[in-house]
Design a protein around this motif. Structure first.
Motif, PDB file in Angstrom:
ATOM      1  N   PHE A   1      31.863  48.268  38.916  1.00  0.00           N
ATOM      2  CA  PHE A   1      31.771  46.727  39.316  1.00  0.00           C
ATOM      3  C   PHE A   1      33.297  46.103  38.659  1.00  0.00           C
ATOM      4  O   PHE A   1      33.734  45.325  39.608  1.00  0.00           O
ATOM      5  N   THR A   2      33.762  46.401  37.366  1.00  0.00           N
ATOM      6  CA  THR A   2      34.588  45.599  37.134  1.00  0.00           C
ATOM      7  C   THR A   2      35.982  46.409  37.320  1.00  0.00           C
ATOM      8  O   THR A   2      37.164  45.633  37.554  1.00  0.00           O
ATOM      9  N   GLY A   3      35.867  47.651  37.546  1.00  0.00           N
ATOM     10  CA  GLY A   3      37.150  48.311  38.110  1.00  0.00           C
ATOM     11  C   GLY A   3      37.614  47.880  39.682  1.00  0.00           C
ATOM     12  O   GLY A   3      38.942  47.857  39.800  1.00  0.00           O
ATOM     13  N   VAL A   4      37.030  47.197  40.404  1.00  0.00           N
ATOM     14  CA  VAL A   4      37.357  46.476  41.708  1.00  0.00           C
ATOM     15  C   VAL A   4      37.413  45.009  41.511  1.00  0.00           C
ATOM     16  O   VAL A   4      37.642  44.499  42.496  1.00  0.00           O
ATOM     17  N   ALA A   5      37.338  44.368  40.438  1.00  0.00           N
ATOM     18  CA  ALA A   5      37.014  43.121  40.148  1.00  0.00           C
ATOM     19  C   ALA A   5      38.406  42.285  40.527  1.00  0.00           C
ATOM     20  O   ALA A   5      38.395  41.454  41.366  1.00  0.00           O
ATOM     21  N   ILE A   6      39.464  42.826  39.777  1.00  0.00           N
ATOM     22  CA  ILE A   6      40.894  42.003  39.992  1.00  0.00           C
ATOM     23  C   ILE A   6      41.443  42.538  41.356  1.00  0.00           C
ATOM     24  O   ILE A   6      41.878  41.714  42.087  1.00  0.00           O
ATOM     25  N   VAL A   7      41.093  43.732  41.706  1.00  0.00           N
ATOM     26  CA  VAL A   7      41.750  44.258  43.106  1.00  0.00           C
ATOM     27  C   VAL A   7      40.959  43.479  44.132  1.00  0.00           C
ATOM     28  O   VAL A   7      41.567  43.285  45.345  1.00  0.00           O
ATOM     29  N   ARG A   8      39.800  43.233  44.173  1.00  0.00           N
ATOM     30  CA  ARG A   8      38.785  42.573  45.248  1.00  0.00           C
ATOM     31  C   ARG A   8      39.545  41.021  45.169  1.00  0.00           C
ATOM     32  O   ARG A   8      39.571  40.507  46.587  1.00  0.00           O
ATOM     33  N   GLU A   9      40.089  40.409  44.205  1.00  0.00           N
ATOM     34  CA  GLU A   9      40.533  39.284  44.290  1.00  0.00           C
ATOM     35  C   GLU A   9      42.031  38.949  45.240  1.00  0.00           C
ATOM     36  O   GLU A   9      41.911  38.232  45.910  1.00  0.00           O
ATOM     37  N   ARG A  10      42.523  40.084  44.963  1.00  0.00           N
ATOM     38  CA  ARG A  10      43.941  40.265  45.527  1.00  0.00           C
ATOM     39  C   ARG A  10      43.603  40.441  47.140  1.00  0.00           C
ATOM     40  O   ARG A  10      44.173  39.876  47.809  1.00  0.00           O
ATOM     41  N   GLU A  11      42.685  41.328  47.575  1.00  0.00           N
ATOM     42  CA  GLU A  11      42.290  41.846  48.750  1.00  0.00           C
ATOM     43  C   GLU A  11      41.766  40.693  49.717  1.00  0.00           C
ATOM     44  O   GLU A  11      42.185  40.345  50.639  1.00  0.00           O
ATOM     45  N   ARG A  12      40.916  39.768  48.869  1.00  0.00           N
ATOM     46  CA  ARG A  12      40.467  38.724  49.612  1.00  0.00           C
ATOM     47  C   ARG A  12      41.232  37.521  49.494  1.00  0.00           C
ATOM     48  O   ARG A  12      41.021  36.401  50.119  1.00  0.00           O
ATOM     49  N   GLY A  13      42.365  37.425  48.821  1.00  0.00           N
ATOM     50  CA  GLY A  13      43.282  36.212  48.894  1.00  0.00           C
ATOM     51  C   GLY A  13      42.952  35.127  48.137  1.00  0.00           C
ATOM     52  O   GLY A  13      43.429  34.075  48.106  1.00  0.00           O
ATOM     53  N   ASN A  14      42.159  35.641  47.012  1.00  0.00           N
ATOM     54  CA  ASN A  14      41.522  34.771  46.311  1.00  0.00           C
ATOM     55  C   ASN A  14      42.539  34.385  45.000  1.00  0.00           C
ATOM     56  O   ASN A  14      42.323  33.506  43.967  1.00  0.00           O
ATOM     57  N   MET A  15      43.685  35.525  44.755  1.00  0.00           N
ATOM     58  CA  MET A  15      44.435  35.549  43.502  1.00  0.00           C
ATOM     59  C   MET A  15      45.456  34.231  43.555  1.00  0.00           C
ATOM     60  O   MET A  15      45.509  33.900  42.515  1.00  0.00           O
ATOM     61  N   GLU A  16      45.679  34.078  45.021  1.00  0.00           N
ATOM     62  CA  GLU A  16      46.370  32.774  45.055  1.00  0.00           C
ATOM     63  C   GLU A  16      45.722  31.421  44.308  1.00  0.00           C
ATOM     64  O   GLU A  16      46.489  30.663  43.588  1.00  0.00           O
ATOM     65  N   LEU A  17      44.575  31.325  44.410  1.00  0.00           N
ATOM     66  CA  LEU A  17      43.923  30.183  44.065  1.00  0.00           C
ATOM     67  C   LEU A  17      43.781  30.259  42.491  1.00  0.00           C
ATOM     68  O   LEU A  17      43.837  29.270  41.663  1.00  0.00           O
ATOM     69  N   LEU A  18      43.558  31.433  41.789  1.00  0.00           N
ATOM     70  CA  LEU A  18      43.589  31.743  40.177  1.00  0.00           C
ATOM     71  C   LEU A  18      44.901  31.485  39.663  1.00  0.00           C
ATOM     72  O   LEU A  18      45.027  30.791  38.669  1.00  0.00           O
ATOM     73  N   ILE A  19      46.162  31.861  40.594  1.00  0.00           N
ATOM     74  CA  ILE A  19      47.493  31.700  39.998  1.00  0.00           C
ATOM     75  C   ILE A  19      47.400  30.136  39.825  1.00  0.00           C
ATOM     76  O   ILE A  19      48.028  29.627  38.891  1.00  0.00           O
ATOM     77  N   ALA A  20      47.169  29.439  40.688  1.00  0.00           N
ATOM     78  CA  ALA A  20      47.239  28.014  40.817  1.00  0.00           C
ATOM     79  C   ALA A  20      46.490  27.186  39.601  1.00  0.00           C
ATOM     80  O   ALA A  20      46.761  25.991  39.438  1.00  0.00           O
ATOM     81  N   THR A  21      45.629  27.843  39.075  1.00  0.00           N
ATOM     82  CA  THR A  21      44.642  27.355  38.035  1.00  0.00           C
ATOM     83  C   THR A  21      45.323  27.371  36.496  1.00  0.00           C
ATOM     84  O   THR A  21      46.045  28.264  36.513  1.00  0.00           O
ATOM     85  N   PRO A  22      44.977  26.370  35.952  1.00  0.00           N
ATOM     86  CA  PRO A  22      45.621  26.565  34.340  1.00  0.00           C
ATOM     87  C   PRO A  22      44.887  27.569  33.463  1.00  0.00           C
ATOM     88  O   PRO A  22      45.074  27.701  32.332  1.00  0.00           O
ATOM     89  N   ILE A  23      43.872  28.318  34.009  1.00  0.00           N
ATOM     90  CA  ILE A  23      43.142  29.325  33.303  1.00  0.00           C
ATOM     91  C   ILE A  23      43.965  30.491  32.781  1.00  0.00           C
ATOM     92  O   ILE A  23      44.800  30.791  33.407  1.00  0.00           O
ATOM     93  N   SER A  24      43.796  30.729  31.617  1.00  0.00           N
ATOM     94  CA  SER A  24      44.844  31.834  30.710  1.00  0.00           C
ATOM     95  C   SER A  24      44.054  33.143  31.194  1.00  0.00           C
ATOM     96  O   SER A  24      43.121  33.315  31.744  1.00  0.00           O
ATOM     97  N   ARG A  25      45.076  34.281  30.997  1.00  0.00           N
ATOM     98  CA  ARG A  25      44.694  35.726  31.206  1.00  0.00           C
ATOM     99  C   ARG A  25      43.452  36.131  30.554  1.00  0.00           C
ATOM    100  O   ARG A  25      42.619  36.648  30.843  1.00  0.00           O
ATOM    101  N   ALA A  26      43.194  35.664  29.169  1.00  0.00           N
ATOM    102  CA  ALA A  26      42.330  36.057  28.457  1.00  0.00           C
ATOM    103  C   ALA A  26      41.047  35.287  29.033  1.00  0.00           C
ATOM    104  O   ALA A  26      39.824  36.088  29.149  1.00  0.00           O
TER     105      ALA A  26
END
Length: 366
Positions: A189-214
Motif C-alpha cells: 500500500f505505502t510502496g505505491v503511495a508517493i509514486v501514485r501521487e506523481r503518476e496522477r499529477g497530485n505531486m504538484e499540489l503537494l509541492i505548492a503546500t507548506p506541508i513538511s516532508r515529515a
C-alpha cells in the motif's frame, strides 16, 4: 506478418528491459534468491534447539544421560535454570524451545525402569515439537529391576508439549498469518503511495503546500495503520471462531504487537516508494521484501534449522520479531514486557526506515 517490424518490437522491448534496472534485477535476482534460500537456508532437519537443563540428581548416570542427549545435536544449552519451574517460565518467555528436567530420584527410576527424564517442549511450533520427540527415542543401556538391560534399549524419556498438546497446525499458523498478511498489504500500500501521487499529477499540489516532508510521510502512514488494525481484527476473530486458536495473553498486547509491525512495514513501504519510479517498480521491490520475509522469518520453515548467517539476516526482517511476539502473547500467555527485545527491534526498525524515507523524499517533480 512482417519480420522486420516484429524484430523491431522485440528489440525495443529488450532494450527497455535493459534500461529498467529493477526488472533486470528481478530476472536474475529471483532465481538466485530462491535457489540460495531453498538450497542453503531452508533445513527441515532441526539441530541446535535452544535448551536449558536442570539436573537435580547430579549422579554419574544422570550426567551421562544428559551428555548423550546433547551428543544427538538436537538441543544446545543456551540458558541456565535451577528448578523445573524456571524451565516452564523460560519456555513461556520464549528464551528456550526445550527444557530437560532430571528428577532427584533418577537412580531409583533407572532401576525400576520408570520415566527417567522429562523433556518440556514449546509446542507453539509444531516442527520443534516433532524434532524434540527424537530425544525420547534415544537408545541407552540401563538396569531394570536389578538386571542389566540389553544395549540399545530405548530410554524411558517423557516429552511434554506445552501450549499446543494436540499439535494442531492451525494454532501455529493463524497467529503467523496476521504478520504475513500485514507484511504483504502494508508494504504494498505505502510502496505505491508517493509514486501514485506523481503518476496522477497530485505531486504538484503537494509541492505548492507548506506541508513538511515529515508531515507528508506520517500523514501517508496513519490511514493505512487503521486498515492494518482492521485486518488484524478480521484474522484474529476468524482464527478464534473457526479454528479455536487460543488467546492466552492480553488482547491489548496482541494489538500493540500488531501496530508495531504495521508501522515497521509502512515505513519500509515509504522508503520503497521514494526509490521506485512507477507503481509497477514499487510492486516489484515489494516482492523482493516479501519473499525473504515469508521464508526466513520462521513462518513456513523452522528458524532453528537455518545457518547462523541466515539467522542474522532474518533478524533484520520485522516479521521475524513479530512472530515471536504474537506467538508468545497468544499461545504462551507472555506479556510484551517479557518479550522486550523484539519490541525494541521493531521500534528501532521503524525509526530507521522513517528517517531514511524522510531524507530521501524531495518535494520536487524530478
Amino acid at each position: 506478418m512482417n519480420g522486420r517490424r516484429l524484430w523491431a518490437i522485440v528489440l525495443k522491448e529488450l532494450r527497455q528491459m535493459g534500461r529498467d534496472r529493477v526488472t533486470l534485477a528481478m530476472i536474475i535476482g529471483i532465481p538466485v534468491m530462491q535457489l540460495v534460500l531453498f538450497g542453503y537456508a531452508i533445513n527441515l532437519n532441526l539441530r541446535g534447539l535452544d535448551a536449558a537443563i536442570v539436573d537435580e540428581s547430579g549422579t554419574r548416570a544422570s550426567r551421562e544421560l544428559v551428555m548423550d542427549m546433547l551428543a544427538t545435536g538436537v538441543i544446545e544449552p543456551v540458558a541456565r535454570a535451577d528448578t523445573p519451574a524456571e524451565l516452564v517460565d523460560m519456555l513461556r518467555r520464549g528464551e528456550i524451545s526445550v527444557g530437560v528436567a532430571v528428577p532427584r530420584d533418577f537412580e531409583r527410576r533407572r532401576i525400576e525402569g520408570r520415566e527417567l527424564v522429562q523433556v518440556m517442549v514449546d509446542g507453539s511450533d509444531t516442527v520443534v515439537q516433532s524434532a524434540a520427540v527424537q530425544l525420547a527415542q534415544m537408545p541407552i543401556a540401563s538396569p531394570t529391576a536389578g538386571a542389566a538391560a540389553a544395549p540399545g534399549r530405548v530410554a524411558p524419556i517423557g516429552v511434554v508439549a506445552f501450549y499446543n498438546p494436540e499439535r494442531r497446525s492451525a494454532v501455529n499458523i493463524v497467529p503467523g498469518l496476521i504478520g504475513v498478511i500485514l507484511t504483504m498489504t502494508m508494504v504494498l500500500f505505502t510502496g505505491v503511495a508517493i509514486v501514485r501521487e506523481r503518476e496522477r499529477g497530485n505531486m504538484e499540489l503537494l509541492i505548492a503546500t507548506p506541508i513538511s516532508r515529515a508531515e507528508l510521510m506520517i500523514g501517508k502512514v496513519l490511514p493505512y495503520a487503521v486498515i492494518g488494525l482492521v485486518q488484524t481484527s478480521v484474522v484474529l476473530l476468524l482464527g478464534v471462531w473457526l479454528f479455536k486458536v487460543p488467546v492466552l495473553g492480553s488482547v491489548l498486547d496482541v494489538y500493540v504487537a500488531s501496530i508495531l509491525l504495521i508501522l515497521a512495514n509502512l515505513t519500509l513501504g515509504l522508503l520503497i516508494s521514494t526509490r521506485a519510479r512507477s507503481q509497477f517498480q514499487a510492486m516489484q521491490m515489494t516482492f523482493f521484501v516479501f519473499l525473504p520475509s515469508i521464508l526466513l522469518s520462521g513462518f513456513m520453515f523452522p528458524f532453528a534449522g537455518m545457518p547462523r548467517p541466515v539467522q542474522w539476516l532474518a533478524e533484520v526482517l520485522p516479521l521475524t520479531h513479530f512472530l515471536r511476539l504474537i506467538r508468545g502473547v497468544m499461545l504462551r500467555g507472555a506479556s510484551l514486557w517479557e518479550l522486550w527485545p523484539d519490541v525494541l527491534a521493531l521500534l528501532a526498525f521503524t525509526a530507521v526506515m522513517m528517517t531514511l524515507a524522510i531524507q530521501r523524499f524531495r518535494k520536487r517533480l524530478d
